[in-house]
Design a protein around this motif. Structure first.
Motif, PDB file in Angstrom:
ATOM      1  N   LYS A   1      41.521  34.553  44.691  1.00  0.00           N
ATOM      2  CA  LYS A   1      40.564  35.497  44.600  1.00  0.00           C
ATOM      3  C   LYS A   1      40.252  36.246  45.529  1.00  0.00           C
ATOM      4  O   LYS A   1      39.788  37.492  45.788  1.00  0.00           O
ATOM      5  CB  LYS A   1      39.693  34.855  43.630  1.00  0.00           C
ATOM      6  N   LYS A   2      39.895  35.337  46.685  1.00  0.00           N
ATOM      7  CA  LYS A   2      39.262  36.032  47.913  1.00  0.00           C
ATOM      8  C   LYS A   2      40.056  36.984  48.485  1.00  0.00           C
ATOM      9  O   LYS A   2      39.783  38.211  48.973  1.00  0.00           O
ATOM     10  CB  LYS A   2      38.880  34.873  48.779  1.00  0.00           C
TER      11      LYS A   2
ATOM     12  N   GLU B   1      42.500  38.710  46.855  1.00  0.00           N
ATOM     13  CA  GLU B   1      42.804  39.859  46.094  1.00  0.00           C
ATOM     14  C   GLU B   1      41.549  40.834  46.382  1.00  0.00           C
ATOM     15  O   GLU B   1      41.660  41.981  46.635  1.00  0.00           O
ATOM     16  CB  GLU B   1      42.820  39.612  44.664  1.00  0.00           C
ATOM     17  N   GLN B   2      40.450  40.132  46.677  1.00  0.00           N
ATOM     18  CA  GLN B   2      39.172  41.119  46.864  1.00  0.00           C
ATOM     19  C   GLN B   2      39.105  41.786  48.041  1.00  0.00           C
ATOM     20  O   GLN B   2      38.583  42.593  48.353  1.00  0.00           O
ATOM     21  CB  GLN B   2      37.867  39.943  46.731  1.00  0.00           C
TER      22      GLN B   2
END
Length: 267
Positions: free
Chosen positions: A67-68, A70-71
């Protein structure tokens, strides 16, 4: 000759001369004598689906990292939108590219191991010591094969649902099992065949591992490894002589004895 025991994931026994045993059926024993090699089996082919897998905590860490990543937007273009899959692919690769040869730590024979790892009364247990296995395995640089290892250590037992394995290392999950297998007290020799450099970008990474062999045979100096062989406590009396005869016919002189579990009570 000596296996690698220096990696931090390879926990070493406090007693390097600790007794170890390998239980097998007669056919595998003959194959051992004939090949003069130990057979290493691919980890993802074992019956236990948790062999070489990550813990729940590690899985949750991968979810957070994906998630990190991708962000942050700093991923290579080919990873964007599928970074979680890339990380999980890496986590799965260890169990598909690593091979193990397993022994049992115990000063004496184990009735449970006879039952678990021999399919009939015509079974064999090889007795050795940890230091003998370590020294009988080839030094990794001398193996002459495109792999890393052999490596050697003691398996540790952690609850995959409640405890976190150390992260960031391929070997750690391979040297840990669930507590329900603690009775095995396993000594594990390990070999890793590295993936090609471009496997992450390969259009079908699974196809790479489909070409990996199911097992590897590693030549060892059997006379320096084997102290003696014991035959199953359930074996008929003639089986001991047959095992001793086959051993000699293949050129080996170690003793063949009856199982200590076959001893008769005093009353």
């Amino acid at each position: 000759m000596s296996a690698d025991t220096t990696h931090p994931a390879l926990i070493q026994p406090s007693d390097q001369s600790a007794s170890i045993w390998r239980y097998m059926d007669f056919a595998k024993y003959v194959a051992l004598l004939r090949s003069k090699a130990l057979y290493f089996f691919r980890i993802d082919k074992f019956d236990d689906p948790f062999e070489g897998t990550i813990s729940r905590a590690e899985y949750e860490d991968i979810v957070a990292r994906a998630k990190k990543g991708e962000q942050d937007g700093r991923l290579p273009p080919e990873w964007r939108g599928k970074y979680f899959d890339v990380l999980m692919q890496n986590a799965r690769n260890g169990r598909r590219s690593c091979y193990v040869n397993c022994w049992h730590f115990n000063e004496g024979e184990s009735e449970a191991m006879w039952r678990l790892y021999s399919q009939s009364s015509f079974a064999i247990a090889i007795k050795s010591r940890y230091c003998k296995l370590r020294d009988a395995l080839p030094t990794p640089s001398e193996s002459g094969r495109p792999h890393v290892g052999p490596m050697l250590g003691r398996v540790t037992y952690l609850d995959h649902f409640k405890e976190q394995l150390p992260t960031g290392n391929l070997l750690v999950p391979l040297m840990n099992k669930r507590p329900s297998f603690q009775h095995e007290q396993e000594c594990r020799a390990l070999i890793w065949i590295p993936e090609p450099d471009d496997y992450v970008l390969h259009p079908d990474p699974d196809a790479i591992f489909a070409k990996y062999p199911v097992g590897l045979s590693i030549d060892v100096d059997l006379p320096s490894l084997v102290e003696f062989t014991a035959v199953s406590p359930l074996a008929p009396s003639w089986f001991l002589e047959s095992v001793a005869d086959v051993t000699v016919r293949y050129g080996f002189q170690w003793p063949t004895i009856a199982s200590s579990l076959a001893a008769k009570p005093y009353i």
